[in-house]
Design a protein around this motif. Sequence first.
Motif, mmCIF file in Angstrom:
data_model
loop_
_atom_site.group_PDB
_atom_site.id
_atom_site.type_symbol
_atom_site.label_atom_id
_atom_site.label_comp_id
_atom_site.label_asym_id
_atom_site.label_seq_id
_atom_site.Cartn_x
_atom_site.Cartn_y
_atom_site.Cartn_z
ATOM 1 N N TYR A 41 21.178 0.053 116.744
ATOM 2 C CA TYR A 41 21.689 -1.216 117.252
ATOM 3 C C TYR A 41 21.514 -1.277 118.765
ATOM 4 O O TYR A 41 21.784 -0.293 119.470
ATOM 5 C CB TYR A 41 23.177 -1.363 116.927
ATOM 6 C CG TYR A 41 23.471 -1.766 115.496
ATOM 7 C CD1 TYR A 41 24.177 -2.925 115.203
ATOM 8 C CD2 TYR A 41 23.058 -0.983 114.423
ATOM 9 C CE1 TYR A 41 24.455 -3.301 113.903
ATOM 10 C CE2 TYR A 41 23.330 -1.340 113.113
ATOM 11 C CZ TYR A 41 24.034 -2.501 112.862
ATOM 12 O OH TYR A 41 24.302 -2.871 111.565
ATOM 13 N N PHE A 42 21.072 -2.428 119.255
ATOM 14 C CA PHE A 42 20.954 -2.651 120.693
ATOM 15 C C PHE A 42 21.492 -4.040 120.996
ATOM 16 O O PHE A 42 21.023 -5.026 120.412
ATOM 17 C CB PHE A 42 19.492 -2.530 121.154
ATOM 18 C CG PHE A 42 19.313 -2.683 122.632
ATOM 19 C CD1 PHE A 42 19.681 -1.666 123.494
ATOM 20 C CD2 PHE A 42 18.797 -3.861 123.170
ATOM 21 C CE1 PHE A 42 19.534 -1.806 124.874
ATOM 22 C CE2 PHE A 42 18.642 -4.017 124.544
ATOM 23 C CZ PHE A 42 19.017 -2.981 125.395
ATOM 24 N N GLY A 51 32.938 6.623 107.794
ATOM 25 C CA GLY A 51 33.205 7.271 109.066
ATOM 26 C C GLY A 51 32.009 7.374 109.985
ATOM 27 O O GLY A 51 32.148 7.751 111.152
ATOM 28 N N MET A 52 30.812 7.040 109.481
ATOM 29 C CA MET A 52 29.605 7.160 110.294
ATOM 30 C C MET A 52 29.335 5.937 111.159
ATOM 31 O O MET A 52 28.499 5.995 112.059
ATOM 32 C CB MET A 52 28.382 7.402 109.407
ATOM 33 C CG MET A 52 28.285 8.781 108.815
ATOM 34 S SD MET A 52 26.794 8.958 107.802
ATOM 35 C CE MET A 52 25.504 8.762 109.049
ATOM 36 N N ALA A 53 30.018 4.831 110.870
ATOM 37 C CA ALA A 53 29.754 3.581 111.580
ATOM 38 C C ALA A 53 30.995 3.137 112.336
ATOM 39 O O ALA A 53 32.137 3.449 111.954
ATOM 40 C CB ALA A 53 29.317 2.501 110.601
ATOM 41 N N SER A 54 30.762 2.398 113.410
ATOM 42 C CA SER A 54 31.871 1.863 114.181
ATOM 43 C C SER A 54 32.573 0.773 113.375
ATOM 44 O O SER A 54 31.986 0.136 112.498
ATOM 45 C CB SER A 54 31.363 1.294 115.496
ATOM 46 O OG SER A 54 30.422 0.252 115.254
ATOM 47 N N PRO A 88 25.855 2.597 114.285
ATOM 48 C CA PRO A 88 26.058 4.043 114.170
ATOM 49 C C PRO A 88 27.074 4.533 115.196
ATOM 50 O O PRO A 88 27.158 4.016 116.316
ATOM 51 C CB PRO A 88 24.666 4.623 114.448
ATOM 52 C CG PRO A 88 23.718 3.514 114.165
ATOM 53 C CD PRO A 88 24.438 2.258 114.528
ATOM 54 N N LEU A 89 27.837 5.544 114.825
ATOM 55 C CA LEU A 89 28.859 6.110 115.691
ATOM 56 C C LEU A 89 28.268 7.319 116.417
ATOM 57 O O LEU A 89 28.122 8.390 115.836
ATOM 58 C CB LEU A 89 30.064 6.532 114.852
ATOM 59 C CG LEU A 89 31.387 6.777 115.583
ATOM 60 C CD1 LEU A 89 31.875 5.494 116.245
ATOM 61 C CD2 LEU A 89 32.430 7.308 114.606
ATOM 62 N N PRO A 90 27.908 7.157 117.692
ATOM 63 C CA PRO A 90 27.240 8.258 118.392
ATOM 64 C C PRO A 90 28.200 9.379 118.760
ATOM 65 O O PRO A 90 29.414 9.171 118.890
ATOM 66 C CB PRO A 90 26.674 7.583 119.643
ATOM 67 C CG PRO A 90 27.558 6.404 119.874
ATOM 68 C CD PRO A 90 28.014 5.953 118.522
ATOM 69 N N PHE A 92 21.253 5.790 112.350
ATOM 70 C CA PHE A 92 21.557 6.155 110.973
ATOM 71 C C PHE A 92 20.369 6.909 110.372
ATOM 72 O O PHE A 92 19.209 6.606 110.705
ATOM 73 C CB PHE A 92 21.812 4.910 110.114
ATOM 74 C CG PHE A 92 23.121 4.214 110.365
ATOM 75 C CD1 PHE A 92 24.319 4.900 110.301
ATOM 76 C CD2 PHE A 92 23.144 2.852 110.644
ATOM 77 C CE1 PHE A 92 25.531 4.246 110.516
ATOM 78 C CE2 PHE A 92 24.337 2.187 110.872
ATOM 79 C CZ PHE A 92 25.534 2.890 110.803
ATOM 80 N N PRO A 93 20.608 7.851 109.478
ATOM 81 C CA PRO A 93 19.498 8.461 108.731
ATOM 82 C C PRO A 93 18.946 7.481 107.705
ATOM 83 O O PRO A 93 19.604 6.512 107.324
ATOM 84 C CB PRO A 93 20.152 9.663 108.029
ATOM 85 C CG PRO A 93 21.564 9.739 108.521
ATOM 86 C CD PRO A 93 21.912 8.404 109.101
ATOM 87 N N ILE A 94 17.741 7.772 107.239
ATOM 88 C CA ILE A 94 17.149 7.030 106.136
ATOM 89 C C ILE A 94 16.696 8.028 105.072
ATOM 90 O O ILE A 94 16.484 9.214 105.372
ATOM 91 C CB ILE A 94 15.968 6.150 106.581
ATOM 92 C CG1 ILE A 94 14.874 6.982 107.282
ATOM 93 C CG2 ILE A 94 16.459 5.024 107.475
ATOM 94 C CD1 ILE A 94 13.624 6.181 107.637
#
Length: 326
Positions: A249-250, A287-290, A297-299, A316-318
């Motif tokens: 995301y940007f 839990g991986m995302a805001s 993605p939650l850095p 995120f992984p794919i």
Amino acid sequence: MTSTYYVAWWNVENLFDEENSPRRSEKLARVLGKSIVGWTAALRDRKIDQLASVISRMNAGAGPDLLGICEVENEVVVGRLAGVVNARLPQRNYQVVHADTADERGIDIAFLFDPALLSAPVGERFQHVVMRRTATREIVQVNFRTHRGRTWAVFGNHWPSRSGGQAESAGYRAIAGETLAYFHQRVWEVHGEHTPALVMGDFNDEPFDESLVRHALSTRQPAKVVRADIPRLWNLMWPIVGAGEGTFYFDNFTNVLDQFLINRNMVSDTSTILAVTDSVEIVRFPGMASTGTYASPLPFGGMGKAVNPDGFSDHFPIAVKVHEAD
């Protein structure tokens, strides 16, 4: 009996060794400067634990059979990651192929693979230089041998970033696309036109950008790949683009920078190594995302950014499933 491989890719966001690592050259230490200050061994290991917690949950808790990663500093941190995942998954014994590339920030590409299913012959590992004025990551190619004895060419990519502007940096990614297309063609010339090839990576461009379409010879149309007299690639991420999802995301806009592409030998029902194209997914465990409107993605942070010890990566992984026939 058909074998099914679960293949994943993840930009793990600046997985660096500790601040005062003896494995870091003086030149790289100067380049990193203050950004590495405060990056302790404890933070490094916490990040590795966070990454491993995701990797070990992939494939319904069995872990991936093949995993490509980027933004890793050296083979030691990759080995630590593999060791922690192995401890979480006793049935696995992941081995590592790491490419020490010439990137000026010292970030590399690596593969983790299960040696019960795949081997990576030493003479079939290659680093393809992407030419530009400043050092950048090479494209890493491994001609894996499956446990059924077939050659499977896999390319790991981390193309030049959009730093300085998307348009201003586009030429560098065009060169990366040309480099990929050239060595994909070399696979045909060396191993034969029936050799399956899988391309994965963080391309820092989207499936519709010229670097991928014009230079890497990728398309959203499988018929053009199957019928072409030159080595083309089918980009499997178009449905995800159409669904408005993203791996990065940007400014709260989704971007599909992380992608899988396949050649014609992984497309048809007669392919001995066949991509299950409708299995492509963005991996997002709880839990991986805001939280909030934009589930980005939650850095984990670090490298000059605030650290969130409960974070993971800014990508995120794919994942995709691949069938191999008897």
